[in-house]
Design an enzyme around this catalytic site. Structure first.
Site, mmCIF file in Angstrom:
data_model
loop_
_atom_site.group_PDB
_atom_site.id
_atom_site.type_symbol
_atom_site.label_atom_id
_atom_site.label_comp_id
_atom_site.label_asym_id
_atom_site.label_seq_id
_atom_site.Cartn_x
_atom_site.Cartn_y
_atom_site.Cartn_z
ATOM 1 N N ASN A 12 52.837 19.688 9.617
ATOM 2 C CA ASN A 12 53.170 20.231 8.351
ATOM 3 C C ASN A 12 54.975 20.236 8.207
ATOM 4 O OD1 ASN A 12 50.720 20.921 7.646
ATOM 5 N ND2 ASN A 12 51.233 22.959 7.561
ATOM 6 N N GLU A 29 45.418 5.354 5.232
ATOM 7 C CA GLU A 29 44.677 6.435 5.909
ATOM 8 C C GLU A 29 44.313 7.439 4.550
ATOM 9 O OE1 GLU A 29 46.876 7.982 8.884
ATOM 10 O OE2 GLU A 29 45.201 8.990 10.005
ATOM 11 N N TYR A 82 49.162 4.980 18.664
ATOM 12 C CA TYR A 82 50.535 5.153 18.098
ATOM 13 C C TYR A 82 51.241 6.111 19.175
ATOM 14 C CZ TYR A 82 49.828 3.042 13.576
ATOM 15 O OH TYR A 82 49.923 2.280 12.211
ATOM 16 N N GLN A 93 43.114 4.385 17.645
ATOM 17 C CA GLN A 93 44.608 4.341 17.100
ATOM 18 C C GLN A 93 45.658 4.693 18.238
ATOM 19 O OE1 GLN A 93 45.502 6.869 13.823
ATOM 20 N NE2 GLN A 93 47.406 5.838 13.447
#
Ligand SMILES: Cc1cc2nc3c(=O)[nH]c(=O)nc-3n(C[C@H](O)[C@H](O)[C@H](O)COP(=O)(O)OP(=O)(O)OC[C@H]3O[C@@H](n4cnc5c(N)ncnc54)[C@H](O)[C@@H]3O)c2cc1C
Lengths: 394, 393
Positions: free
Chosen positions: B373, B249, B133, B131
């Site tokens: 978070n 995901e 990104y 991935q």
């Protein structure tokens, strides 16, 4: 596997929402909580006659609706949200459960239909003066007499003990210890030798009483279960009640989150909504996490409760009752306290006033956290199951 | 509400568990319980072989529609698959990015030709994906990507130039999906494209990054006019597709992840019982809390998966990442505290960590990747609670 509410459960939830929004406004709560009785007669009558809620999980053969524990949890969530002042919790989540779990057919026939009709309020009286919630809490004693039993002792922290018509009393054989020697009795509150004293409480929405048993003479028919089964039945009743408290707490945790977030969207400081400050947003997100996980805890535990009260419950789930109840009670106690405490902080100064409702929830959070064991009490019960199960503790 | 699986689902459970019992043996025995999160660097070649074995048995991509080679498995069956897989210590899946992210995205946004070209090699376990990104200046703020895509008029293909970072398993992968800017004048989420890039070509260079564990599973990836085999969707649609992919995901694999967590927690409980930590009242509280958190995570996931259309359930999905990541980070610390002084001692020199040490250190990344978070809390507050959006710089 399906973990969503059914259409019927959604309907119960919606009708509870609209009924309670109407009868349990802040004003109504404040009026009822100021009385020693603790509830409004007319509202209680409507709950019994119009909503027929006491009948909810009573089997149809006793005149009930025969619904389950999940339906009950859905209802309790809303009662917790609206801080409903009523003898519902004591009558249904303690009294009815005790009769369902430990009553014989005669006792069920005698009391359950009366509860359905709204003619009888009940409660569970098992805790003595020592402030415990486990088997040691049972301190009242009984002696066998020629015609029945004689009960003596003092019971404290009894929910609605001063107004209940029927007391489910736990007493132990004199000299017995811990889980041994405990029996349960269904005792009309007017029985001679019983005196009851309302205890003023910090959380005024939940009434407690002290009950003195002084040479209370009972006949054979009052015994629900004897010493062989007393603790095992009583602990099931307590665990079912813990799930019920957790459901109310979850409702309270959700409500305090909603109140707090709404306020931050109105209040402006430093030229912007306080909701736009990340310190506030992030705390609110933590509160939402707690409310959501609390919901999952309650739904699961309620599914387990359902199996316990069913005729042919799944044995694996029934075995999980102690842990499911402890998980729900531990998590929801912490979640409600966290959210109610943070709500005061979000409101600032007005959150500290008598006028705003924050304190009502904050106090309810504390009283329900303590009632039937706080989070550390329950975590220790879980730890025992995990760590001491093989008996390898030295 | 119903907690039990149907008889049909239990039959399915029997099928997968007996297949695993028959096949996760012999040469694959040594990769049982290996290669999961925090152990990703172990046995890549053997695990790749295992992918092919799994595929031959028909156990890859079971949630995909049948027309693309899947089993069209129900949510329940996928949950069961992941549970059984983790229960027997199924090796960490090398193919999970292709199966769980690339595949569903191509199925949703690809042309028929692209589906025919890419799906079969994901299905048979031969080709692995990574991935692309994050970039050095585009982490949480993915819309800040700078990697450029320029259309090569003669080749009729896009060429990619720029740098990606933290690209997990890039060194093992055959393909990378890359978010890059197709319109140099554009900013933020406009003007992006979603590209499928072959790793084995002159314009792609992979440099491993050493993690705080001393091992290396993520990389820097440099693109220098690398040729993109395909663009998914149109130029300008990259952001939409990139976000849709992140939606894939979260999902059923979380139940399998929980089974791995359960294995870790079981290990910790075992240690606590044997070394006396289980008598420490404070640790008892934390063990019970961890146990509770994990069980409730399961019910949260079941709510999330039960009925994705009900409004309530969106909320359980929103808090899911924050919950498991924070829970797992606490578990890591708990593991060390239960071990006591032994927690410091490595498996062997010079720096070969024990599984629990590795787990402990790796859990510090759980609250960073896949949305930190803090970013999760922003999302919860904004989407779940309707609070104002963050000011953008
Ligand atoms: C083990 C691991 C594997 C990874 N694998 C991949 C991969 O395969 N492919 C890939 O593309 N990426 C991968 N990543 C990258 C990961 O997605 C990013 O690390 C993540 O998005 C955070 O970006 P950053 O590291 O640039 O941190 P930053 O975005 O710079 O964040 C730094 C700190 O600022 C905080 N912060 C940032 N924005 C805000 C805000 N708006 N409000 C409040 N706080 C904020 C963050 O929470 C964090 O604490 C991986 C990362 C790790 C650790």
């Amino acid at each position: 596997m399906d973990f969503a509410l059914t259409e019927e459960q959604e309907m119960i939830r919606e009708s509870a929402e609209s009924f309670l929004a109407d009868v349990s406004s802040s004003q109504a709560v404040r009026k009822a909580m100021m009385t020693e009785q603790g509830y409004d007669d007319e509202v209680w009558q409507r709950i019994c006659e119009e909503m027929v809620w006491p009948a909810l999980h009573i089997p149809e053969i006793y005149g009930g609706m025969g619904l389950g524990y999940v339906e009950l949890a859905v209802l309790l969530e809303k009662m917790g949200k609206y801080l409903l002042c009523s003898p519902y919790f004591s009558t249904v989540c303690l009294g009815v459960n005790a009769l369902l779990v430990a009553g014989n057919d005669e006792q069920k026939q005698a009391y359950l239909p009366q509860i359905v009709e709204g003619k009888l309020k009940a409660t569970l009286a098992y805790t003595g003066m020592n402030g415990r919630w486990d088997a040691h809490a049972v301190q009242a004693t009984y002696q066998t007499t020629s015609s029945g039993f004689e009960l003596n002792g003092q019971l404290r922290f009894v929910p609605d003990g001063h107004i209940a018509d029927l007391l489910i009393v736990a007493a132990r054989k004199e000299g017995s210890q811990c889980e041994d020697g405990i029996a349960l009795f269904a005792v009309p509150a007017t029985t001679q030798g019983i005196s009851r004293q309302w205890l003023p409480t910090m959380d005024q929405t939940r009434k407690q009483a002290e009950i003195t048993l002084h040479g209370v003479v009972l006949d054979q028919s009052t015994m629900m279960v004897d010493e062989n089964e007393g603790w095992s039945k009583l602990s099931t009743i307590i665990q079912l009640a813990q799930i019920a408290v957790a459901a109310e707490q979850m409702g309270g945790a959700q409500k305090t989150l909603d109140m707090a977030v709404d306020y931050t969207q109105e209040r402006e400081q430093f030229g912007r909504k306080i909701a736009s400050y990340q310190a506030i947003k992030h705390k609110a997100a933590d509160m939402m996490l707690k409310a959501e996980v609390a919901r999952s805890a309650v739904y699961y535990a309620a599914c387990v409760g359902q199996e316990v009260i069913s005729e042919d419950g799944d044995p694996v789930l029934i075995d999980d009752l102690p842990q499911a109840a402890s998980m729900a009670k531990a998590y929801c106690s912490d979640a409600f306290f966290f959210n109610a405490g943070n709500a005061i902080q979000f409101f600032g100064g007005v959150g500290f006033t008598w006028e705003y409702d924050c304190h009502l929830y904050f106090k309810r959070a504390k009283s329900t956290e303590t009632f039937l064991g706080n989070a550390s009490y329950h975590r220790e019960l879980i730890a025992k199951q995990l760590l001491d199960a093989d008996g390898d503790v030295s | 509400m119903k907690l039990q699986f149907s008889a049909e689902d239990e039959l399915f459970r029997g099928e997968i568990s007996s297949w695993l019992a028959d096949n996760l043996t012999g040469e694959f025995e040594k990769i049982r319980y290996r290669g999961g999160p925090s152990d990703e660097h172990m046995y890549p070649a053997e695990r790749h072989e295992w992918e092919k074995k799994l595929a031959a048995g028909g156990w890859t991509c079971i949630g995909w529609p049948e027309e693309f080679g899947g089993k069209n498995a129900t949510i329940e069956q996928q949950v069961i698959f992941h549970e059984e897989y983790a229960r027997v210590g199924g090796p960490g899946r090398m193919g999970h990015i292709g199966e769980g992210l690339t595949g569903p995205t191509i199925i949703a946004y690809g042309t028929d030709e692209q589906k025919q070209k890419y799906l079969p090699t994901i299905l048979d376990g031969t080709e692995l994906w990574c991935q692309g990104y994050s970039e050095p200046s585009a982490g949480s703020d993915l819309a800040a990507v700078k990697t450029k895509a320029v259309l090569d008029g003669t080749l009729k293909k896009w060429r990619i130039s720029g740098q990606k970072v933290w690209t997990s398993l890039a060194h093992e992968s055959d393909w990378c999906f890359v978010v890059a800017r197709t319109d140099p004048q554009s900013n933020r989420h406009k003007g992006l494209g979603f590209f499928l890039v072959k790793m084995d070509q002159p314009g792609v260079e992979v440099r491993p990054i050493e993690q705080l564990t001393g091992t290396s599973e993520f990389n820097e990836v440099f693109f220098d006019e690398a040729i993109a085999e395909d663009i998914l969707g149109q130029p300008g649609e990259g952001w939409t597709i990139a976000m849709a992919l992140l939606g894939f995901e979260r999902g059923v694999s979380t139940l399998g992840q929980q089974m791995l967590f359960q294995n870790e927690l079981d290990t910790i409980v075992k240690v606590a019982k044997s070394n006396g930590a289980g008598h420490d009242p404070a640790l008892r509280q934390r063990i019970a809390e961890a146990h509770t958190g994990l069980r409730l995570m399961r019910y949260n996931a079941m709510r999330m998966l039960s009925d994705p259309t009900s409004g309530d359930l969106d909320k359980s999905a929103l808090v899911y990442k924050l919950h498991w990541a924070s829970w797992h980070r606490n578990l890591g610390k708990l593991a060390m505290d239960v071990l006591g002084p032994e927690s410091e001692i490595c498996e062997s020199g010079p720096y070969d960590l024990t599984r629990l040490q590795s787990m402990y250190l790796f859990t510090r990344s759980d609250t960073i990747y896949g949305g930190t978070n803090q970013v999760q809390r922003n999302i919860i507050a904004e989407r779940g609670l309707g609070m104002p959006r963050e000011a953008k710089g």
